[in-house]
Scaffold this motif. Structure first.
Motif, short mmCIF file in Angstrom:
data_model
loop_
_atom_site.label_atom_id
_atom_site.label_comp_id
_atom_site.label_asym_id
_atom_site.label_seq_id
_atom_site.Cartn_x
_atom_site.Cartn_y
_atom_site.Cartn_z
N PRO A 100 0.82 -1.21 0.00
CA PRO A 100 0.00 0.00 0.00
C PRO A 100 0.86 1.26 0.00
O PRO A 100 1.88 1.31 0.67
CB PRO A 100 -0.80 -0.11 1.30
N CYS A 101 0.45 2.23 -0.76
CA CYS A 101 1.11 3.54 -0.79
C CYS A 101 2.64 3.42 -0.95
O CYS A 101 3.40 3.88 -0.10
CB CYS A 101 0.79 4.33 0.46
N PRO A 102 3.12 2.82 -2.03
CA PRO A 102 4.55 2.57 -2.17
C PRO A 102 5.42 3.82 -2.27
O PRO A 102 6.62 3.75 -2.02
CB PRO A 102 4.64 1.75 -3.46
N LYS A 103 4.84 4.96 -2.57
CA LYS A 103 5.65 6.18 -2.70
C LYS A 103 5.85 6.91 -1.38
O LYS A 103 6.63 7.86 -1.32
CB LYS A 103 5.00 7.12 -3.72
N LEU A 104 5.19 6.45 -0.31
CA LEU A 104 5.40 7.07 0.99
C LEU A 104 6.80 6.75 1.52
O LEU A 104 7.33 5.66 1.27
CB LEU A 104 4.37 6.57 2.00
N PRO A 105 7.40 7.66 2.28
CA PRO A 105 8.72 7.38 2.86
C PRO A 105 8.62 6.38 4.01
O PRO A 105 7.56 6.22 4.62
CB PRO A 105 9.19 8.74 3.37
N HIS A 106 9.74 5.72 4.30
CA HIS A 106 9.80 4.80 5.44
C HIS A 106 9.92 5.59 6.73
O HIS A 106 10.35 6.74 6.75
CB HIS A 106 11.03 3.89 5.32
N THR A 107 9.60 4.92 7.83
CA THR A 107 9.80 5.49 9.15
C THR A 107 11.29 5.53 9.46
O THR A 107 12.07 4.78 8.88
CB THR A 107 9.06 4.65 10.22
N ARG A 108 11.67 6.39 10.38
CA ARG A 108 13.08 6.44 10.80
C ARG A 108 13.31 5.54 12.01
O ARG A 108 14.44 5.33 12.42
CB ARG A 108 13.49 7.87 11.13
N ASP A 109 12.23 5.04 12.58
CA ASP A 109 12.30 4.14 13.73
C ASP A 109 12.62 2.72 13.24
O ASP A 109 11.79 2.09 12.60
CB ASP A 109 10.98 4.16 14.49
N GLN A 110 13.79 2.24 13.54
CA GLN A 110 14.25 0.93 13.05
C GLN A 110 13.35 -0.22 13.53
O GLN A 110 13.18 -1.20 12.83
CB GLN A 110 15.69 0.68 13.49
N ASP A 111 12.75 -0.08 14.72
CA ASP A 111 11.87 -1.13 15.24
C ASP A 111 10.57 -1.25 14.45
O ASP A 111 9.94 -2.30 14.44
CB ASP A 111 11.54 -0.88 16.71
N LEU A 112 10.15 -0.17 13.82
CA LEU A 112 8.90 -0.18 13.06
C LEU A 112 9.11 -0.39 11.57
O LEU A 112 8.15 -0.57 10.83
CB LEU A 112 8.14 1.14 13.27
N TYR A 113 10.35 -0.34 11.12
CA TYR A 113 10.66 -0.45 9.69
C TYR A 113 10.14 -1.74 9.10
O TYR A 113 10.28 -2.80 9.68
CB TYR A 113 12.18 -0.36 9.47
N ARG A 114 9.50 -1.64 7.93
CA ARG A 114 9.02 -2.82 7.19
C ARG A 114 9.41 -2.62 5.73
O ARG A 114 9.19 -1.56 5.16
CB ARG A 114 7.50 -2.94 7.30
#
Length: 119
Positions: A100-114
């Motif tokens: 979903p929403c592939p153009k959104l940036p990733h989180t900077r929180d490594q624990d939440l990164y997917r």
């Protein structure tokens, strides 16, 4: 009587009666489980609430769009929550690849990164 290595063995039924998990331990309020997604497993802390697992959420309808999320992980969390019951109800995955929403940036929180990995 049967002989054990150090003491005599009890009857198996008698042993089961003497050790009941529910009597010995209090249920935990939280548990750590590993959820396996297409991008690998992530440890997730969740509340042990039987109702939340079995209660179907109300259909949110097409109320969200990619612009409503600040990161890909936020959109993915919403997408994965409603998808088992209603599919891609908000049409966040336009091409149907499971991202979903592939153009959104990733989180900077490594624990939440997917990872953005298609199904």
């Amino acid at each position: 009587k049967k002989k054990g290595l150090y003491t005599s063995c009890e009857d198996e039924k008698e042993l089961r009666r003497s050790f009941d998990d529910e009597q010995q331990f209090e249920p935990l309020e939280w548990t750590l489980e590993t959820k396996f997604f297409s991008d690998g497993g992530k440890p997730i802390l969740r509340r042990n609430d039987v109702e939340s697992e079995t209660t179907k959420p109300n259909n949110p309808g097409d109320i969200k769009g990619c612009s409503d999320f600040s990161t890909y992980e936020d959109a993915l969390k919403w997408f994965e929550y409603y998808r088992p019951w209603y599919g891609d109800v908000a049409r966040l995955d336009r091409d149907g690849d499971g991202v979903p929403c592939p153009k959104l940036p990733h989180t900077r929180d490594q624990d939440l990164y997917r990872m953005k990995k298609p199904d």
